[in-house]
Structures are given as C-alpha cells and as structure tokens.
Design an enzyme around this catalytic site. Structure first.
Site, short mmCIF file in Angstrom:
data_model
loop_
_atom_site.label_atom_id
_atom_site.label_comp_id
_atom_site.label_asym_id
_atom_site.label_seq_id
_atom_site.Cartn_x
_atom_site.Cartn_y
_atom_site.Cartn_z
N GLU A 284 0.88 -1.40 -0.08
CA GLU A 284 -0.04 -0.03 -0.08
C GLU A 284 0.77 1.28 0.01
OE1 GLU A 284 -4.25 -0.40 1.86
OE2 GLU A 284 -3.10 0.77 3.30
N HIS A 305 7.88 -26.67 -1.22
CA HIS A 305 7.07 -27.92 -2.01
C HIS A 305 5.97 -27.31 -2.76
CE1 HIS A 305 9.57 -30.70 0.42
NE2 HIS A 305 9.75 -29.63 1.19
N LYS A 419 -14.15 0.62 -3.62
CA LYS A 419 -15.26 1.05 -2.75
C LYS A 419 -16.51 1.64 -3.33
CE LYS A 419 -12.21 1.50 1.29
NZ LYS A 419 -11.87 2.54 2.34
O1 PA5 Z 1 -3.70 1.45 5.96
C1 PA5 Z 1 -4.80 1.72 5.47
O2 PA5 Z 1 -5.00 3.01 5.67
C2 PA5 Z 1 -6.00 0.82 5.48
O3 PA5 Z 1 -5.48 -0.44 5.26
C3 PA5 Z 1 -6.99 0.96 6.51
O4 PA5 Z 1 -6.36 0.52 7.67
C4 PA5 Z 1 -8.25 0.19 6.26
O5 PA5 Z 1 -8.68 0.40 5.00
C5 PA5 Z 1 -9.37 0.09 7.35
O6 PA5 Z 1 -9.43 1.72 7.45
P1 PA5 Z 1 -10.26 2.09 8.77
O7 PA5 Z 1 -9.34 1.77 10.09
O8 PA5 Z 1 -10.48 3.31 8.55
O9 PA5 Z 1 -11.62 1.42 8.94
#
Ligand code: PA5
Length: 442
Positions: A284, A305, A419
């Site tokens: 990310e 394996h 989303k």
């Molecule tokens: O790293 C990030 O920003 C995302 O993975 C969020 O942690 C994830 O989408 C969950 O978001 P939130 O904590 O707002 O529910």
C-alpha cells in the site's frame, strides 16, 4: 538487535551500485525526520515509541485486564491496518494456535476483515454462550466491512448483556473526533482509544490499534514499546552501517535491476501473519504511480514444496528477504532408531533448529544460483522486545524506501476505486448515477 546481510545481493547488483544509493537514502531519511517529504502529515509513527500517550497506554493495560477478567473471548473487529498488525503480533509472539492453547487470557477472534457470512457465523458459533467483549477498530469509522461486523456483534452482545451491560464490554479504537464510530461511541458511552491523526492504518500497530488486542492476549506491551524505542534510537544512524539503509538500498537497487517482486519468507510458521502485515505495509505504501515492488510471501520450508519450483526456475524478476531468528523457540531433538528404516540416522542427535538452519542455508545458495538474490534479516530471538524492533525496522525501511522510489508512501488513493463500485452496486444513497452506469456494464 536486528541485523541485515545483503552479501547475496551482490552477485546481481554490485556493492558499489547498492552503496551508490547512499545520497538518495540520506535525503529520504532526512526528509522523513524533518517532515519535508510527501505525506508528511502521516509521520506520527516515526517517533511514536518515544512520545506515545502514556495516559492512554495505562488505560489500554487497564482495559486489557478487565477483558481478561470478565471475558473468555474477545472479538477484534477491523480490516487492513486496523487488523493485520494485531493478528500478526498475537500469532508471532503467542502462536497461530493461540485460541487452541490452555491459557488465562481470552480467545481472540478477528471479524470484519471480510464480508463472508460463513466466517461471521462461525465466530458467533465459536463464542457460543461464553462471556465476551468487543474491540471495534476503525480509524475512519466508516469502513464497510468492520461496520457490518460491528452491527452484527453489537446486536449479539446487547442481546446477551442488555444495552447497559454491553456498554462496559465494547471498546472502540477510532479517530479522536470524527467518523461514524466515534459518534456511536460517544452516544453509547463506550470506552474509546485513539488512532492518532498523523498515523495511517498500516503504520498503526504500535498505537492502541495493535496494543489493546496484544495486551488482552497477554503480550507485554511495555517490552514491545521498549524494543521499538531502541530500534528508533539505533536506526537513526545515517550511514550504510544502519541495517535499515542496507535493506532499503538493496531492495531499491534490485528493483532498478528488474527484480520487481519481493518474497518475504521465514522458516517459522508463526511468522505467516507478520508477512501479511508486511505485505500491506509495503504494497500500500509503494504500489502507486505505476511503480513499486510487488510484495509476496512464503512459509518455508512448506512453500518450497509448492512455490519452490517457481522461485528456482520461473520468471527471473524476484528476490527474497528471509527473516531469521538467531535463537528460535522450541527444543526438539531427532532420535536415533536401531532399524533406521527412514534413513534419518545421519541427523540423529540433531535438534530441529539445526536442520532448519541447514535448510535455510542450502535454499539461499540454491536460489542465488538460480538467479534469486537473497537478503537476510536476523533478529536475536522471538520475544516482545525483538518484535518491537522488527516492526520499527520494517516501518522505517518502508518510509525511506518509498521516498527513494519516488512515491508518497503514506497515501492510498487506489483503495477507493473498489469501494465506489461496491457502494454503487449496493445502492448507497449518492451513488445512483455510478450504479446505473455499472449496471449497464455488467
Ligand atoms: O492502511 C490503511 O489505511 C488501510 O488499510 C486501513 O487501515 C483500512 O482500510 C481500514 O481503515 P479504517 O481503519 O479506517 O477502517
């Protein structure tokens, strides 16, 4: 203390080429520390081991004690950065079989990290009629998966204890001021913990996000923070002696030489979710603007394996980073047998660590011979302190690496695309036009 060995990178990119990244690393490291780089609003994790909120930390420990005393199960609701860190810590420091073990801490179930009816129903079934509490974690407070799960488990806990009783068993970890979860927590009167504004989800494991579930599972969170603190002090060094620099430089040099996939591997199965946490951290943070190393993971020796063939002879765009423990847990010796039917007497008297280590050494050589560079990250042993160090090591390396790659490692604009489509297909108010457009395409 964490150490790196990048000697198995040099057959592919010269030491000079790796070290030539020095100036870029220095600039990246300094930009992080000075807060002058992209995404500098999200650098709260950088000095968190030093300046975390002590009052909240004490409340986390108190809440964990209450959960341990009144609950046989804890449902931790969250996804992505609000999920993976806590699960990784519990599996790594306790066990992947934590819930199956005899213990004086509650079973921990992770919900809200999917939209699966089967998985959700199973958690309800596994809790059964036992006493339980909920830690709902969402920084934004609006993420669909945990919001749905919370609606379900909130109804369950209120049915069991009544609204008033449930109130004392629900802990919300969210933004200090805004979001649907914060509003709900205020209206209902839940105890709340804060995801600091300046810490993004994937960098939040050392905040209440990770610490409350860890403490409830009996993990010594003081030792975790001390480990992170000592890493913070040690890894501030701005030279190639810094293992963080070596890791960041090696992976960036390999990326520039066409090695675009990094496999994080460990020879301890308990590491599996640490690799999941790491994949989110790096994927990310770096995968944007058409760039970034693809983060993958393997459990060795199991995956030798299954994925071993590809690693040895498949497309030559991969490199490996192996996390090793100098003194791993467990003590199992292979015994000699008189008949030696299985032919294993040649390793009789050896303990499994010895065998595992020879596997690691042999695999590293074979993979290097097959064209796969190998980075080794060594931690002394598996305990809270070393875990805290490792977390900080990977976080800092990620920040420095991301800047060296030329991206903003602290945003995630691409996550929104799915989303929007999902909301449109579900008929969420405000998404009507997109819904009609998608309906035509489908
Ligand atoms: O790293 C990030 O920003 C995302 O993975 C969020 O942690 C994830 O989408 C969950 O978001 P939130 O904590 O707002 O529910």
């Amino acid at each position: 203390m964490i150490r790196t060995d990048i000697s198995n990178v040099f057959p592919f990119v010269s030491k000079e080429n790796v070290e030539a990244l020095s100036a870029e690393l220095k600039a990246a490291h300094e930009a992080l520390e000075a807060g002058t780089g992209a995404g500098s609003d999200f650098l709260g994790w950088l000095r968190l081991p030093e300046n975390y909120d002590r009052e909240e930390f004490a409340r986390i420990k108190k809440a964990a004690e209450k959960i341990k005393s009144d609950s046989q199960a804890l449902v931790v609701i969250g996804i992505g950065g609000s999920y993976l860190g806590a699960r990784a810590a519990i599996e790594f420091l306790k066990s992947p079989n934590y819930n199956l073990k005899k213990k004086n801490t509650p079973d921990i179930f992770f919900a809200g990290n999917n939209i699966s009816a089967a998985a959700t129903e199973e958690i309800v079934e596994l809790i059964g009629d036992r006493d339980f509490s909920i830690n709902v974690i969402s920084k934004s407070g609006t993420t669909t998966e945990p919001a749905i799960a919370f609606r379900i488990f909130k109804a369950l806990i209120e049915k069991k204890y009544g609204k008033e009783g449930a109130k004392g068993r629900i802990y919300a970890t969210t933004d200090a001021a805004k979001g649907a979860l914060k509003n709900l927590a205020t209206v209902e009167g839940y105890e709340t913990f804060v995801v600091p504004d300046n810490i993004g989800g994937r960098f939040s494991v050392l905040s209440a996000v990770g610490l409350l579930p860890m403490a409830a599972a009996g993990i010594d969170i003081d030792a975790v923070m001390q480990g992170a603190y000592s890493a913070m002090a040690e890894f501030s060094e701005k030279s190639f002696a810094n293992p963080v620099w070596q890791y960041a430089a090696a992976r960036n040099a390999l990326y520039r030489a066409g090695k675009t996939t990094e496999i994080l591997a460990c020879y301890e199965p308990a590491f599996r979710f640490m690799a999941e946490w790491w994949k989110q951290l790096y994927g990310e943070s770096e995968g944007k603007d058409g760039k970034g190393i693809f983060p993958a993971s393997c459990d060795f020796t199991a995956d030798l394996h299954s994925m071993g063939q590809y690693i040895q002879e498949g497309m030559r765009n991969i490199f490996e980073t192996v996390v090793k423990m100098e003194h791993p847990n467990g003590n199992v010796t292979i015994e000699a047998t008189e008949e030696n039917v299985d032919g294993l007497n040649y390793i009789a008297g050896r303990d499994l660590h010895y065998v595992n280590e020879q596997a690691r050494r042999g695999v590293a050589l074979a993979h290097v011979d097959g064209g796969v560079p190998n980075i080794l990250v060594t931690m002394d042993k598996l305990d809270e302190h070393n875990y805290g160090e490792l977390v900080y090591f990977f976080e800092l390396a990620c920040g420095i690496s991301g800047y060296t790659l030329g991206v903003n490692p602290f945003n995630q604009p691409g996550v929104e695309a799915y989303k929007k489509n999902m909301f449109a297909l579900l008929g969420k108010p405000g998404y009507e036009e997109l819904g009609a457009e998608l309906a035509k395409r489908l």
